[in-house]
Enzyme design. Structure first.
Site, PDB file in Angstrom:
ATOM      1  N   HIS A  26      56.658  41.235  58.888  1.00  0.00           N
ATOM      2  CA  HIS A  26      56.350  41.540  57.490  1.00  0.00           C
ATOM      3  C   HIS A  26      57.609  41.447  56.623  1.00  0.00           C
ATOM      4  CE1 HIS A  26      52.169  43.487  57.886  1.00  0.00           C
ATOM      5  NE2 HIS A  26      52.442  42.819  58.993  1.00  0.00           N
ATOM      6  N   ASP A 118      53.805  46.210  50.500  1.00  0.00           N
ATOM      7  CA  ASP A 118      53.000  45.656  51.591  1.00  0.00           C
ATOM      8  C   ASP A 118      51.611  46.305  51.536  1.00  0.00           C
ATOM      9  OD1 ASP A 118      51.952  45.179  54.260  1.00  0.00           O
ATOM     10  OD2 ASP A 118      54.003  44.645  54.819  1.00  0.00           O
TER      11      ASP A 118
END
Ligand code: UDP
Length: 459
Positions: A26, A118
């Site tokens: 990520h 995120d």
């Protein structure tokens, strides 16, 4: 080039904070996106966890690093051996830590105006909105996979999933085994499943939802998403040197997880075009020993040159003497600069777990795939690789979910030299061009990023 009066000045005032979920897969795409925003004249910071800043080498270039604490500063999530408890800790410590970072800049010329968080961290939006910041959720997985979790969130897909397949709007018919594993085996990691479903818990309040994909790659899904959210596709988040080449020096992600083996590029330089099979299962997946065995003997059986990334924690699963017996043909490394490897002319095919970053990288570089998905989003990505984009094959698995050596050998051969391999290579070239098109001036992702920058700059 000389700057025109006033140009870029208003942008420099906007400070964007980017908050990734604390895992390598990520951090890579979100840091890359942060660098792209910085290249447009914005002030950008990124908040990996303190543990990430200690355990990885992170070169963020023009992006400032503002570490956040997940409460596990010494050993990361390994400190709490329970996913549910770790996620609770991340929410509590992360919210406090994010609050402090925002407060620190509150009365300075670096005041944060927008949080790109995120989508795994919906609590971050609550913190941002308490301070009146604008919020953009960043989805690091494919639209197809996100759509499946959305249907679960909406109660349109319920557990346990029954029957052999499911038919959902905007998605191809998916066999149950082609759903993300957290859904098809909903009992396997309930806390992680909750996390993924909760991505949508407050999405009606975001200013933007950004997706690491591009319009042509998931056309129908993107149109469908746009009906529901203020959605912008901004991918693939691969360094500019491999796409539009517009950002000088943007040649790699700037994140190194393990020591890299410098030899592998020299080794590749001595190989002929399209002659090497590259194998990697990313940063997390752990193969069961039997799968490692079958893969190893399948590779030996097909007798191509191979470059295999086996992380240190996986090394003891390699068959006895395999390294010695294959040293004329193979190089086994603990980690490699994957983008450079995929871009090398010697690579003929990539045996991959179909992590979303690896899939996007292979699509961007036109590399044919053999997809051996392990868990989470990978089974769905592998389905698209084979059946929707036509850029690879998915070997069949036995009743224990293992790809046997003969099947592995057959699929690698087929992709390297077979009839289907020729179509796959043609499709891979087509998608390579389409990724470039999406990222270049006039392309969908390029335009969406420009629009996003204008919007957050108050334009
Ligand atoms: N990667 C790398 N070197 C390696 C193996 C992987 O740089 O030897 C990078 C790869 O380029 C990708 C990331 O690690 O950007 C893996 O992300 P992905 O989503 O494919 O899988 P995950 O690790 O999240 O399962």
């Amino acid at each position: 080039m000389e700057k025109k009066e006033g140009e870029g000045d208003h942008k420099a005032l906007v400070h964007v904070l980017v908050l990734p979920y604390p895992i390598h897969g990520h951090l890579n795409p979100m840091l890359q996106f942060a660098k792209r925003l910085a290249s447009k004249g914005l002030k950008v910071s990124i908040s990996p966890t303190l543990f990430m800043t200690k355990s990885m080498k992170i070169d963020a270039g023009p992006v400032s690093i503002e570490p956040i604490s997940d409460g596990c500063d010494e050993r990361g999530h390994e400190e709490i051996d329970d996913a549910q408890l770790y996620l609770e800790q991340l929410t509590t410590s992360g919210s406090q830590s994010l609050t402090k970072i925002i407060e620190k800049h509150q009365h300075s010329s670096n005041k944060i105006g927008c949080l790109v968080y995120d989508s795994f961290l919906p609590w971050a939006l609550d913190v941002a909105q308490r301070f009146g910041l604008r919020g953009a959720a960043f989805f690091t997985q494919s639209c197809a996979v996100d759509a499946v979790y959305y249907y679960v969130h909406q109660g349109q897909l319920v557990f346990p999933v029954t029957g052999n397949s499911v038919s959902l709007p905007a998605l191809p018919v998916l066999r149950v085994s082609e759903l993300p594993s957290l859904v098809s085996r909903s009992e396997s990691y309930p806390a992680v499943l909750d996390l993924l479903v909760s991505q949508f818990s407050n999405l009606d309040r975001v200013d933007w939802a950004l997706f690491n994909t591009f319009d042509k790659l998931e056309e129908e899904l993107v149109r469908w998403m746009e009906e529901i959210f203020r959605c912008k596709t901004i991918g693939p988040t691969v360094p500019s040197a491999y796409l539009d080449k517009s950002i000088e020096g943007d040649t790699n992600y700037g994140v190194t997880l393990h020591d890299q083996n410098a030899d592998c590029m020299n080794w590749l330089n001595t190989r002929e075009t399209g002659s090497v099979v590259y194998i990697s299962f990313g940063s997390i997946a752990e193969l069961v020993p039997e799968q490692m065995d079958e893969l190893a003997w399948g590779l030996k059986g097909c007798n191509y040159y191979f470059l295999w990334v086996v992380r240190a924690s996986e090394e003891d699963k390699l068959p006895n003497k395999f390294k010695e017996e294959t040293q004329d043909k193979g190089l086994i490394v603990k980690w490699c600069p994957q983008l450079e490897v995929l871009a090398h002319h010697a690579i003929g095919c990539f045996v991959t777990h179909c992590g979303w970053n690896s899939t996007l990288e292979a699509l961007s570089l036109g590399v044919p795939l053999v997809g051996v998905p392990q868990w989470t989003d990978q089974p769905t990505n592998a389905k698209y690789v084979e059946e929707v984009w036509g850029v690879g094959l998915r070997p069949s698995v036995d009743e224990n979910g293992i790809v046997g050596r003969i099947e592995m050998e057959h699929c690698i051969r087929e992709v390297m030299e077979g009839e289907r391999g020729r179509d796959i290579k043609r499709n891979a070239c087509k998608w390579k061009e389409l990724t470039k098109e999406a990222s270049s001036p006039g392309g969908s992702s390029h335009n969406n990023i420009e629009e996003f920058v204008t919007e957050i700059s108050g334009g």
